[in-house]
Write a protein that holds these residues in place. Structure first.
Motif, short mmCIF file in Angstrom:
data_model
loop_
_atom_site.label_atom_id
_atom_site.label_comp_id
_atom_site.label_asym_id
_atom_site.label_seq_id
_atom_site.Cartn_x
_atom_site.Cartn_y
_atom_site.Cartn_z
N THR A 13 1.59 -38.78 7.29
CA THR A 13 1.12 -38.32 8.59
C THR A 13 1.30 -39.41 9.63
O THR A 13 1.60 -40.56 9.29
CB THR A 13 -0.36 -37.89 8.52
N GLY A 14 1.15 -39.06 10.89
CA GLY A 14 1.28 -40.02 11.98
C GLY A 14 2.48 -39.72 12.86
O GLY A 14 3.41 -39.01 12.46
N SER A 15 2.48 -40.28 14.04
CA SER A 15 3.52 -39.98 15.02
C SER A 15 4.91 -40.36 14.54
O SER A 15 5.89 -39.66 14.82
CB SER A 15 3.21 -40.69 16.35
N GLY A 16 5.01 -41.47 13.81
CA GLY A 16 6.31 -41.87 13.30
C GLY A 16 6.87 -40.87 12.31
O GLY A 16 8.06 -40.54 12.33
N LEU A 35 7.89 -37.66 14.27
CA LEU A 35 9.14 -37.89 14.99
C LEU A 35 10.31 -37.91 14.01
O LEU A 35 11.38 -37.33 14.29
CB LEU A 35 9.07 -39.21 15.75
N ALA A 36 10.12 -38.54 12.87
CA ALA A 36 11.18 -38.60 11.86
C ALA A 36 11.56 -37.21 11.38
O ALA A 36 12.75 -36.90 11.19
CB ALA A 36 10.73 -39.46 10.68
N GLU A 37 10.57 -36.33 11.19
CA GLU A 37 10.89 -34.97 10.74
C GLU A 37 11.63 -34.18 11.82
O GLU A 37 12.52 -33.40 11.52
CB GLU A 37 9.61 -34.25 10.33
N ALA A 38 11.23 -34.37 13.07
CA ALA A 38 11.96 -33.71 14.16
C ALA A 38 13.40 -34.19 14.21
O ALA A 38 14.34 -33.39 14.36
CB ALA A 38 11.26 -33.97 15.50
N VAL A 39 13.60 -35.50 14.07
CA VAL A 39 14.95 -36.07 14.09
C VAL A 39 15.76 -35.56 12.89
O VAL A 39 16.93 -35.16 13.02
CB VAL A 39 14.88 -37.61 14.08
N ALA A 40 15.15 -35.59 11.71
CA ALA A 40 15.84 -35.15 10.50
C ALA A 40 16.29 -33.70 10.60
O ALA A 40 17.42 -33.34 10.25
CB ALA A 40 14.95 -35.34 9.28
N ILE A 75 21.95 -35.19 4.45
CA ILE A 75 20.64 -35.34 3.82
C ILE A 75 20.57 -36.64 3.03
O ILE A 75 19.53 -37.32 3.02
CB ILE A 75 20.33 -34.13 2.91
N THR A 76 21.67 -37.01 2.38
CA THR A 76 21.70 -38.29 1.66
C THR A 76 21.42 -39.45 2.61
O THR A 76 20.63 -40.35 2.31
CB THR A 76 23.07 -38.49 0.99
N ALA A 77 22.03 -39.42 3.78
CA ALA A 77 21.80 -40.48 4.78
C ALA A 77 20.40 -40.40 5.36
O ALA A 77 19.73 -41.42 5.55
CB ALA A 77 22.85 -40.39 5.88
N ALA A 78 19.94 -39.17 5.65
CA ALA A 78 18.66 -39.00 6.32
C ALA A 78 17.48 -39.41 5.46
O ALA A 78 16.42 -39.79 5.97
CB ALA A 78 18.50 -37.55 6.78
N ALA A 94 11.77 -42.18 8.68
CA ALA A 94 10.52 -42.69 8.11
C ALA A 94 9.89 -41.71 7.12
O ALA A 94 9.11 -42.11 6.24
CB ALA A 94 9.53 -43.00 9.22
N SER A 95 10.22 -40.43 7.26
CA SER A 95 9.61 -39.39 6.41
C SER A 95 10.42 -39.10 5.16
O SER A 95 10.02 -38.28 4.34
CB SER A 95 9.47 -38.10 7.22
N THR A 96 11.56 -39.74 5.01
CA THR A 96 12.56 -39.46 3.95
C THR A 96 13.11 -38.04 4.05
O THR A 96 13.53 -37.46 3.07
CB THR A 96 12.03 -39.72 2.52
N SER A 97 13.11 -37.49 5.25
CA SER A 97 13.85 -36.27 5.58
C SER A 97 13.53 -35.06 4.71
O SER A 97 14.34 -34.64 3.89
CB SER A 97 15.35 -36.56 5.52
N PHE A 98 12.35 -34.47 4.93
CA PHE A 98 12.09 -33.16 4.35
C PHE A 98 12.98 -32.13 5.05
O PHE A 98 13.71 -31.39 4.41
CB PHE A 98 10.63 -32.77 4.53
#
Length: 234
Positions: free
Chosen positions: A124-127, A130-135, A162-165, A170-174
């Motif tokens: 959780t948290g803003s980072g 943001l990471a999930e939105a970016v991913a 997905i491998t790169a993301a 920060a979220s490891t790209s769900f």
């Protein structure tokens, strides 16, 4: 990734099966990696490679049947583009979520873990949001750009993205609400606390819609027809 030749029942089956195998891969490879090494970075690498490789396989084999969405926000985007009907997107999302949950249970069974679990992993948290939105933005944009310029390369493009993301977010790209929901039911390396789900789901939806808007402008796509091609009966 046209799916119009197949009846809805088979398309839903493909979406459920694909998401099941995807989650069995994500959760199962996470369990395996965690058992084989105490190095978190090495465990994440094993998880990453397995997931990216499986996406290439699943999109190549099931794409001709259903379009290989395996992701509710991808189905949402295709419905907004009028490539599929809205009711089809809703049915896809349900099949994806159920398939994902079944894939998590299958992974637990293969490794002889309790089938029913609740994750305690804090994400959780803003980072993280943001990471999930970016991913999710990157995933959806990759799909739309691939469809526009190189449809035959989409399996590789998605697998590589997905491998790169996994590593640059920060979220490891769900990047997938069905994946997030299913991973909340696994108290393993891949888990996420259920209480953290709303932030992830909102961020993923926002990222997908932003990708749709920007891709529509940047790729200079033609205006879609008012209605999609009639779908075959179930």
């Amino acid at each position: 990734m046209s799916e119009q030749a197949f009846p809805l029942s088979r398309r839903l089956g493909a979406e459920a099966l694909g998401t099941l195998i995807l989650l069995a891969t994500v959760v199962g490879s996470g369990i395996m990696a965690d058992r084989l090494t105490g190095d978190t970075a090495l465990a994440l690498l094993g998880n990453t490679v397995a997931t990216g490789a499986m996406l290439v396989v699943l999109i190549t084999t099931l794409g001709p049947i259903s379009g290989a969405h395996f992701n509710p926000v991808v189905s949402l985007v295709f419905a907004l583009r009028r490539d599929i009907l809205h009711r089809t997107a809703q049915a896809y999302a349900l099949a994806q979520i159920l398939g994902g949950m079944a894939g998590t249970l299958l992974a637990h069974a293969m490794f002889e873990l309790p089938l029913m679990q609740v994750s305690t992993t804090v994400r959780t948290g803003s980072g993280q949001w943001l990471a999930e939105a970016v991913a999710t933005f990157g995933l959806v944009f990759t799909i739309l750009a691939g469809l526009r310029f190189r449809p035959q390369a989409i399996p590789a493009l998605v697998g590589l993205y997905i491998t790169a993301a996994y590593w640059f977010t920060a979220s490891t790209s769900f990047a997938n609400p069905a994946v997030a929901i299913a991973r909340a039911a696994s108290d393993t390396f891949a888990g996420i606390r259920p209480v953290d789900l709303p932030g992830f789901l909102l961020a993923e939806t926002f990222g997908a819609l932003l990708a749709l808007a920007i891709a529509g402008w940047l790729l200079m796509e033609r205006t879609p027809q008012s209605l999609p091609t009639p779908e075959p009966a179930p």
